[in-house]
Design a protein around this motif. Sequence first.
Motif, PDB file in Angstrom:
ATOM      1  N   GLU A 172       0.833  -1.207   0.000  1.00 28.06           N
ATOM      2  CA  GLU A 172       0.000   0.000   0.000  1.00 28.06           C
ATOM      3  C   GLU A 172       0.868   1.258   0.000  1.00 28.06           C
ATOM      4  O   GLU A 172       0.604   2.212  -0.729  1.00 28.06           O
ATOM      5  CB  GLU A 172      -0.924   0.000   1.211  1.00 28.06           C
ATOM      6  N   LEU A 173       1.898   1.288   0.834  1.00 33.71           N
ATOM      7  CA  LEU A 173       2.759   2.474   0.909  1.00 33.71           C
ATOM      8  C   LEU A 173       3.493   2.709  -0.410  1.00 33.71           C
ATOM      9  O   LEU A 173       3.640   3.855  -0.850  1.00 33.71           O
ATOM     10  CB  LEU A 173       3.761   2.328   2.052  1.00 33.71           C
ATOM     11  N   GLN A 174       3.943   1.636  -1.031  1.00 29.24           N
ATOM     12  CA  GLN A 174       4.636   1.797  -2.309  1.00 29.24           C
ATOM     13  C   GLN A 174       3.702   2.368  -3.370  1.00 29.24           C
ATOM     14  O   GLN A 174       4.096   3.238  -4.153  1.00 29.24           O
ATOM     15  CB  GLN A 174       5.216   0.460  -2.774  1.00 29.24           C
ATOM     16  N   ARG A 175       2.463   1.906  -3.387  1.00 29.80           N
ATOM     17  CA  ARG A 175       1.501   2.454  -4.355  1.00 29.80           C
ATOM     18  C   ARG A 175       1.232   3.936  -4.078  1.00 29.80           C
ATOM     19  O   ARG A 175       1.081   4.729  -5.011  1.00 29.80           O
ATOM     20  CB  ARG A 175       0.201   1.655  -4.304  1.00 29.80           C
ATOM     21  N   MET A 176       1.195   4.308  -2.810  1.00 28.17           N
ATOM     22  CA  MET A 176       0.976   5.719  -2.465  1.00 28.17           C
ATOM     23  C   MET A 176       2.153   6.579  -2.926  1.00 28.17           C
ATOM     24  O   MET A 176       1.962   7.687  -3.452  1.00 28.17           O
ATOM     25  CB  MET A 176       0.782   5.864  -0.961  1.00 28.17           C
ATOM     26  N   LEU A 177       3.364   6.092  -2.716  1.00 29.37           N
ATOM     27  CA  LEU A 177       4.541   6.842  -3.156  1.00 29.37           C
ATOM     28  C   LEU A 177       4.552   6.989  -4.674  1.00 29.37           C
ATOM     29  O   LEU A 177       4.860   8.071  -5.203  1.00 29.37           O
ATOM     30  CB  LEU A 177       5.818   6.152  -2.675  1.00 29.37           C
ATOM     31  N   ASP A 178       4.235   5.913  -5.375  1.00 29.93           N
ATOM     32  CA  ASP A 178       4.194   5.974  -6.838  1.00 29.93           C
ATOM     33  C   ASP A 178       3.140   6.978  -7.312  1.00 29.93           C
ATOM     34  O   ASP A 178       3.375   7.733  -8.265  1.00 29.93           O
ATOM     35  CB  ASP A 178       3.881   4.591  -7.418  1.00 29.93           C
ATOM     36  N   ALA A 179       1.988   6.992  -6.638  1.00 35.04           N
ATOM     37  CA  ALA A 179       0.928   7.922  -7.018  1.00 35.04           C
ATOM     38  C   ALA A 179       1.342   9.364  -6.752  1.00 35.04           C
ATOM     39  O   ALA A 179       0.999  10.268  -7.534  1.00 35.04           O
ATOM     40  CB  ALA A 179      -0.355   7.590  -6.250  1.00 35.04           C
ATOM     41  N   ALA A 180       2.072   9.606  -5.668  1.00 35.88           N
ATOM     42  CA  ALA A 180       2.518  10.963  -5.349  1.00 35.88           C
ATOM     43  C   ALA A 180       3.490  11.484  -6.402  1.00 35.88           C
ATOM     44  O   ALA A 180       3.486  12.679  -6.731  1.00 35.88           O
ATOM     45  CB  ALA A 180       3.173  10.988  -3.969  1.00 35.88           C
ATOM     46  N   VAL A 181       4.315  10.592  -6.927  1.00 36.88           N
ATOM     47  CA  VAL A 181       5.223  10.994  -8.007  1.00 36.88           C
ATOM     48  C   VAL A 181       4.427  11.255  -9.285  1.00 36.88           C
ATOM     49  O   VAL A 181       4.644  12.260  -9.977  1.00 36.88           O
ATOM     50  CB  VAL A 181       6.284   9.896  -8.245  1.00 36.88           C
ATOM     51  N   ALA A 182       3.474  10.385  -9.585  1.00 38.85           N
ATOM     52  CA  ALA A 182       2.715  10.483 -10.837  1.00 38.85           C
ATOM     53  C   ALA A 182       1.855  11.735 -10.908  1.00 38.85           C
ATOM     54  O   ALA A 182       1.726  12.347 -11.976  1.00 38.85           O
ATOM     55  CB  ALA A 182       1.849   9.235 -11.019  1.00 38.85           C
ATOM     56  N   ASP A 183       1.263  12.150  -9.786  1.00 36.66           N
ATOM     57  CA  ASP A 183       0.353  13.300  -9.839  1.00 36.66           C
ATOM     58  C   ASP A 183       1.014  14.634  -9.466  1.00 36.66           C
ATOM     59  O   ASP A 183       0.341  15.656  -9.363  1.00 36.66           O
ATOM     60  CB  ASP A 183      -0.876  13.066  -8.963  1.00 36.66           C
ATOM     61  N   GLY A 184       2.327  14.631  -9.277  1.00 38.29           N
ATOM     62  CA  GLY A 184       3.048  15.879  -9.028  1.00 38.29           C
ATOM     63  C   GLY A 184       3.176  16.268  -7.563  1.00 38.29           C
ATOM     64  O   GLY A 184       3.809  17.279  -7.249  1.00 38.29           O
ATOM     65  N   SER A 185       2.577  15.485  -6.646  1.00 39.42           N
ATOM     66  CA  SER A 185       2.658  15.829  -5.221  1.00 39.42           C
ATOM     67  C   SER A 185       4.098  15.771  -4.713  1.00 39.42           C
ATOM     68  O   SER A 185       4.512  16.598  -3.897  1.00 39.42           O
ATOM     69  CB  SER A 185       1.768  14.889  -4.402  1.00 39.42           C
ATOM     70  N   TRP A 186       4.846  14.774  -5.175  1.00 41.76           N
ATOM     71  CA  TRP A 186       6.248  14.653  -4.751  1.00 41.76           C
ATOM     72  C   TRP A 186       7.032  15.892  -5.175  1.00 41.76           C
ATOM     73  O   TRP A 186       7.815  16.441  -4.389  1.00 41.76           O
ATOM     74  CB  TRP A 186       6.883  13.400  -5.365  1.00 41.76           C
ATOM     75  N   GLN A 187       6.853  16.326  -6.408  1.00 39.93           N
ATOM     76  CA  GLN A 187       7.586  17.478  -6.916  1.00 39.93           C
ATOM     77  C   GLN A 187       7.250  18.741  -6.133  1.00 39.93           C
ATOM     78  O   GLN A 187       8.138  19.542  -5.811  1.00 39.93           O
ATOM     79  CB  GLN A 187       7.278  17.681  -8.403  1.00 39.93           C
ATOM     80  N   ARG A 188       5.994  18.927  -5.791  1.00 35.94           N
ATOM     81  CA  ARG A 188       5.607  20.113  -5.016  1.00 35.94           C
ATOM     82  C   ARG A 188       6.228  20.084  -3.620  1.00 35.94           C
ATOM     83  O   ARG A 188       6.675  21.115  -3.111  1.00 35.94           O
ATOM     84  CB  ARG A 188       4.082  20.200  -4.933  1.00 35.94           C
ATOM     85  N   ALA A 189       6.264  18.903  -3.011  1.00 33.65           N
ATOM     86  CA  ALA A 189       6.894  18.782  -1.695  1.00 33.65           C
ATOM     87  C   ALA A 189       8.387  19.070  -1.779  1.00 33.65           C
ATOM     88  O   ALA A 189       8.958  19.723  -0.897  1.00 33.65           O
ATOM     89  CB  ALA A 189       6.658  17.381  -1.133  1.00 33.65           C
ATOM     90  N   TYR A 190       9.019  18.607  -2.846  1.00 31.20           N
ATOM     91  CA  TYR A 190      10.451  18.843  -3.033  1.00 31.20           C
ATOM     92  C   TYR A 190      10.742  20.334  -3.207  1.00 31.20           C
ATOM     93  O   TYR A 190      11.644  20.895  -2.564  1.00 31.20           O
ATOM     94  CB  TYR A 190      10.957  18.066  -4.250  1.00 31.20           C
ATOM     95  N   GLU A 191      10.003  20.993  -4.089  1.00 28.10           N
ATOM     96  CA  GLU A 191      10.259  22.413  -4.355  1.00 28.10           C
ATOM     97  C   GLU A 191      10.037  23.266  -3.109  1.00 28.10           C
ATOM     98  O   GLU A 191      10.733  24.268  -2.903  1.00 28.10           O
ATOM     99  CB  GLU A 191       9.366  22.894  -5.496  1.00 28.10           C
ATOM    100  N   LYS A 192       9.121  22.871  -2.278  1.00 27.16           N
ATOM    101  CA  LYS A 192       8.792  23.625  -1.063  1.00 27.16           C
ATOM    102  C   LYS A 192       9.865  23.480   0.012  1.00 27.16           C
ATOM    103  O   LYS A 192      10.034  24.372   0.858  1.00 27.16           O
ATOM    104  CB  LYS A 192       7.446  23.132  -0.527  1.00 27.16           C
TER     105      LYS A 192
END
Length: 205
Positions: A172-192
Amino acid sequence: MMRIRVLALVSLTAVLAACGQNPEVSQNLLPPLPPAPATSAAPPVPSAGTSVELSTSPTLVRVQQRRKLLAGVSIDTPPAYVSRDPAGGGYQGFDVEIARELAQRIGLRPEDVQFRRLPPTQLRSAVLSGDVDLLLGGTADIPSLTAVGPYAITDSERNLVIKADDRLLAGELQRMLDAAVADGSWQRAYEKTLGAAGIEARPGS
């Protein structure tokens, strides 16, 4: 007049004779009863080798029931990843953003994450005892722990660490991480956080 009476008597006799028929003969003239409905068949027995698993992780069930995600972080984590906001007292940093992102994907609010800053000597025991649901930024260096991710790669890899016996949670956690990368959430967290601090990083998935 006598003839009419005789005819009436003959007719009455015929009617009475019809009423006195053998019951078995009358029943034979009726259509046969429909067959009794068949009983429902027993459910098929699972074939050998069939496994039945829970539909979700027991850890996630506890998180959703308590409405709180317990996230462990090391006290020596660099401030860009985890730090305490001196003004408001809350937490900020890249790992904090990742934990809050996971909480939302579990069905909680970002503020439903409770961070526990722990000395390095207590990180493993906190996960194994259930004092924290997951550890941010750690490594799985013993068989009873497993790493999920990495969720960020800088000069090293940052992983989520959980108990090894909760395989469903790992998936479940791996799918959540993959989804965060796919929808741009990871990138927004990184830039912030890391990006603003000049730290280069990329997602692990």
